[in-house]
Write an enzyme that holds these catalytic residues in place. Structure first.
Site, PDB file in Angstrom:
ATOM      1  N   PRO A   1       0.822  -1.209   0.000  1.00 42.87           N
ATOM      2  CG  PRO A   1      -0.181  -1.183   2.097  1.00 42.87           C
ATOM      3  CD  PRO A   1       0.631  -2.029   1.194  1.00 42.87           C
ATOM      4  N   PRO A   2       0.284   2.393  -0.387  1.00 45.22           N
ATOM      5  CG  PRO A   2      -1.290   4.005  -1.027  1.00 45.22           C
ATOM      6  CD  PRO A   2      -1.108   2.543  -0.843  1.00 45.22           C
TER       7      PRO A   2
ATOM      8  CE  LYS B   1       4.521   0.845  -2.901  1.00 48.64           C
ATOM      9  NZ  LYS B   1       3.752   1.350  -1.758  1.00 48.64           N
TER      10      LYS B   1
ATOM     11  CD  GLU C   1     -20.432  11.842  16.666  1.00 45.61           C
ATOM     12  OE1 GLU C   1     -19.825  10.783  16.956  1.00 45.61           O
ATOM     13  OE2 GLU C   1     -20.684  12.157  15.492  1.00 45.61           O
TER      14      GLU C   1
HETATM   15  P1  ADP Z   1       5.629   4.607  -0.873  1.00 45.57           P
HETATM   16  O1  ADP Z   1       6.629   4.754  -1.949  1.00 45.57           O
HETATM   17  O2  ADP Z   1       5.481   3.204  -0.379  1.00 45.57           O
HETATM   18  O3  ADP Z   1       4.296   5.219  -1.172  1.00 45.57           O
HETATM   19  P2  ADP Z   1       7.388   6.382   0.487  1.00 45.57           P
HETATM   20  O4  ADP Z   1       8.643   5.627   0.433  1.00 45.57           O
HETATM   21  O5  ADP Z   1       7.206   7.458  -0.523  1.00 45.57           O
HETATM   22  O6  ADP Z   1       6.149   5.393   0.410  1.00 45.57           O
HETATM   23  O7  ADP Z   1       7.195   6.965   1.936  1.00 45.57           O
HETATM   24  C1  ADP Z   1       6.978   8.330   2.187  1.00 45.57           C
HETATM   25  C2  ADP Z   1       7.710   8.783   3.421  1.00 45.57           C
HETATM   26  O8  ADP Z   1       7.214   8.122   4.565  1.00 45.57           O
HETATM   27  C3  ADP Z   1       9.177   8.456   3.386  1.00 45.57           C
HETATM   28  O9  ADP Z   1       9.899   9.474   2.754  1.00 45.57           O
HETATM   29  C4  ADP Z   1       9.529   8.338   4.857  1.00 45.57           C
HETATM   30  O10 ADP Z   1       9.760   9.596   5.428  1.00 45.57           O
HETATM   31  C5  ADP Z   1       8.277   7.784   5.450  1.00 45.57           C
HETATM   32  N1  ADP Z   1       8.338   6.318   5.531  1.00 45.57           N
HETATM   33  C6  ADP Z   1       7.537   5.444   4.890  1.00 45.57           C
HETATM   34  N2  ADP Z   1       7.852   4.176   5.212  1.00 45.57           N
HETATM   35  C7  ADP Z   1       8.891   4.241   6.067  1.00 45.57           C
HETATM   36  C8  ADP Z   1       9.653   3.259   6.755  1.00 45.57           C
HETATM   37  N3  ADP Z   1       9.415   1.948   6.602  1.00 45.57           N
HETATM   38  N4  ADP Z   1      10.642   3.674   7.559  1.00 45.57           N
HETATM   39  C9  ADP Z   1      10.881   4.989   7.722  1.00 45.57           C
HETATM   40  N5  ADP Z   1      10.195   5.961   7.097  1.00 45.57           N
HETATM   41  C10 ADP Z   1       9.201   5.609   6.288  1.00 45.57           C
HETATM   42 ZN    ZN Z   2     -21.932   8.611  12.991  1.00 49.25          ZN
END
Ligand code: ADP
Ligand code: ZN
Length: 631
Positions: free
Chosen positions: A216-217, A221, A437
């Site tokens: 997931p995003p 990655k 709520e």
């Molecule tokens: P993806 O490519 O999976 O969408 P990103 O690598 O772009 O995610 O992650 C965005 C930011 O979130 C990174 O630049 C970092 O700061 C933080 N981040 C995400 N996953 C990690 C992780 N496993 N460890 C440390 N920082 C992370």
């Molecule tokens: Zn509600």
């Protein structure tokens, strides 16, 4: 694409308005002058043919009319014994070097002024309009070319400025990526491929060309790919799949070519393709025929991947959240034949991600990363990074020395539910939201299998006008039937309270989100978890959504229409039964609900502990068998 619409409007409006008036002028003056050369020659010749004739030396004279818009051309035809033809040619406005070209070829050139006076304005108009347009467009493109994805770049398509980024040194190391240990382990090998390829090639091993990161995003990655480049000390080329696919056919393919050309010049290196599913979807899929542009781009990508030897030192890393929709050609050996899964971190992983991002932040002693990690199930690495950053911003705004737990709490709320708004003024609708709520919260409190209430608030956040927060169970892998039913009842609590207190005609749209969740959960109980009278059947796969094209039709054909009708009946039965239970629960506890609403309208936020204490004065509050993180 993020186009600066304001800029475009600002520029095009004046251009269009001025242009319109001039166009009008030009138009009317044309009416008076077209006769100039029209009678002389009625046979027309295309401009392209005219240029051919000119190059072939067959043109003997050119007479320009109407300020250079029309020409009467005399040409000889060798096929007809050099007979002289008189032909009329419409000249395009944008052919400034045509005149010099005609002169160079030694052709008789004459220009005929238009007769009436109004036409002078006409000529001017004809010139000024395109000129203004050109000037206007020039500024327009110049203004917007600073914006990524702006039309300034679109104009350069296919030529030089490809839309990929190159990072000579990413500066990211594996230590900066946390909580995804398995993925890291697998990718450490890729670093060795890049650093010491001999070790593998010497014994005849083929180094993989492509690695597919699936997850997931926000799970890191991109960060992982950068870390590979950083650890190996090689340049990092990156592009997003969606940037390949532009509105012009052929642009994507030429970008792919450019990208690989640059990469080969800089090998060894990493090419990172984010969102590869944007280009890599199954070919020939999609409603209404395939997308030519995307398919061309994908074909080019496949060609390029096959086109270099596996030991040139280029490794392509692609990321996607939907490996199931990828064209199988991409996954064949010699292409993306390795898949590495990158999941959202568990509690331990979250703790280590927090440690990474807390390195450069000042935290008060009372802040426990462990506690934050426990409070944030489902958060990805990006969410956690964002959380600490929000907390730091809040701390700075409050002029404190170090981040305290209050800031962390506020930041968690903000990351989950959006920006805080201002509370409503006292009114009927404030009371209605309060009842809604409290309805959620009382059901959540009284049902044994429901997560405990963390707080109830009337301070709006994001889209919500009021919120009830529940303390989530830690990374629950298994959810029981009674827990699911309790969640459905909890979600229905808001609507139930509205209906009991304000009556059928006063229920509001505020419950639409709740109802969606209810339907979702009930449907999954029937079709995926085998928790209804239909029996232990799995009738739908996870995700269930229809991917345009490939799954269309297929996802529905797992069961007959008869079964579909029975599913609907079961879903309705579950929701209805839960709703009746919920109505009863709220009705039976009306007294304490009223008291809690008064308190909530007054205080705007009630925390879970206080809420439970008040409820306990009226009813028995079951003890939940889960550990509530102490924050
Ligand atoms: P993806 O490519 O999976 O969408 P990103 O690598 O772009 O995610 O992650 C965005 C930011 O979130 C990174 O630049 C970092 O700061 C933080 N981040 C995400 N996953 C990690 C992780 N496993 N460890 C440390 N920082 C992370
Ligand atoms: Zn509600």
């Amino acid at each position: 694409m993020k186009l600066p619409w304001r800029v475009i409007l600002l520029w095009t409006l004046p251009v269009l308005v001025v242009g319109f008036f001039l166009w009008q002028g030009a138009f009317s003056s044309n009416v008076g002058t077209t006769s100039a050369g029209q009678n002389a020659a009625n046979t027309r010749m295309t401009y392209g043919r005219f240029l051919e004739y000119l190059d072939a030396g067959r043109v003997t004279s050119v007479d320009l009319y109407e300020g250079g818009q029309t020409a009467i051309v005399e040409a000889v035809d060798p096929e007809l014994d050099d007979r002289v033809q008189r032909l009329r040619v419409d000249l395009p406005m944008a052919a400034p070097d045509l005149v010099s070209k005609i002169r160079e070829s030694g052709v008789n050139l004459d220009s005929h002024p238009v007769r009436n006076d109004g036409a002078v304005f006409g000529i001017l108009g004809n010139l000024v309009f395109p000129l203004l347009l050109v000037v206007g467009l020039f500024f327009l493109f110049r203004r917007s070319s600073n914006v990524p994805g702006g039309p300034g770049q679109a104009m350069n398509f296919g030529k030089s400025r490809a839309k990929f980024q190159m990072d000579a040194k990413t500066g990211v190391l594996f230590d900066d990526v946390a909580g995804v240990d398995e993925a890291k382990e697998e990718l450490e090998e890729v670093v060795t491929f890049l650093k010491k390829p001999e070790r593998f090639t010497a014994i005849g091993a083929r180094i993989p060309k492509g690695v597919l990161l699936v997850g997931p995003p926000g799970t890191g990655k991109t960060l992982l790919a950068k870390a590979i480049a950083g650890e190996a000390g090689v340049p990092f080329f990156s592009i997003s799949g969606s940037e390949f696919v532009e509105m012009f056919v052929g642009v994507g393919a030429s970008r792919v070519r450019d990208l690989f050309k640059k990469a080969k010049e800089n090998a060894p290196c990493i090419i990172f393709i984010d969102e590869i599913d944007a280009v890599g979807r199954q070919r020939g899929a999609g409603i209404g025929g395939g997308n030519d542009e995307r398919e061309q781009t994908l074909n080019q990508l496949l060609t390029e991947m096959d086109g270099f030897e596996s030991n040139t030192g280029i490794i392509i890393i692609a990321a996607t959240n939907r490996p199931d929709v990828l064209d199988s050609a991409l996954l064949r050996p010699g292409r993306f034949d390795r898949q590495v899964t990158v999941e959202a971190p568990d509690v331990k992983g979250r703790r280590s991600v927090l440690e990474v991002h807390a390195r450069n932040k000042k935290l008060a002693d009372e802040v426990s990363l462990e506690a934050i990690a426990r409070r944030t199930p489902g958060f990805t690495g990006a969410d956690l990074a964002n959380l600490l950053n929000e907390a730091a911003i809040l701390t700075a705004r409050r002029r404190k020395e170090a981040i305290e737990m209050v800031e962390i709490d506020d930041a968690v709320d903000r990351v989950i539910a959006g920006m805080e708004g201002t509370a409503m003024v006292d009114s009927k609708s404030k009371r209605l939201v309060a009842y809604h709520e409290v309805g959620h919260a009382i059901v959540g409190t009284l049902l044994k299998d429901h997560d405990p209430v963390q707080k109830v608030t009337l301070i709006p956040r994001g889209q919500a006008r009021g919120l009830t927060w529940f303390t989530p169970n830690e990374d629950q892998m298994l959810v029981s039937r009674s827990q699911l039913l309790a969640r459905i009842c909890g979600a229905l609590g808001g609507r139930a309270a509205e209906q009991i207190v304000f009556g059928d005609s006063e229920i509001t749209t505020g419950a639409s989100n709740d109802l969606q969740q209810v339907t979702n959960m009930a449907r999954q109980m029937v079709t995926r978890f085998g928790m209804s009278d239909l029996g232990p059947l799995s009738l739908e796969s996870q995700g269930g959504e229809v991917f345009l094209g490939r799954d269309l039709g297929a996802s529905r054909s797992e069961y007959s229409e008869k079964v579909a009708a029975r599913i609907d009946t079961q879903v309705r039965a579950i929701s209805e039964a839960c709703y009746q239970d919920t109505l009863k629960l709220v009705e039976d506890n009306r007294e304490v609900v009223d008291r809690l609403v008064d308190l909530l309208v007054d205080k705007e936020t009630i925390d879970g502990e206080e809420f439970r204490q008040i409820v306990a004065e009226y009813a028995e509050v079951p003890v939940k068998d889960q550990v509530v993180p102490q924050l």
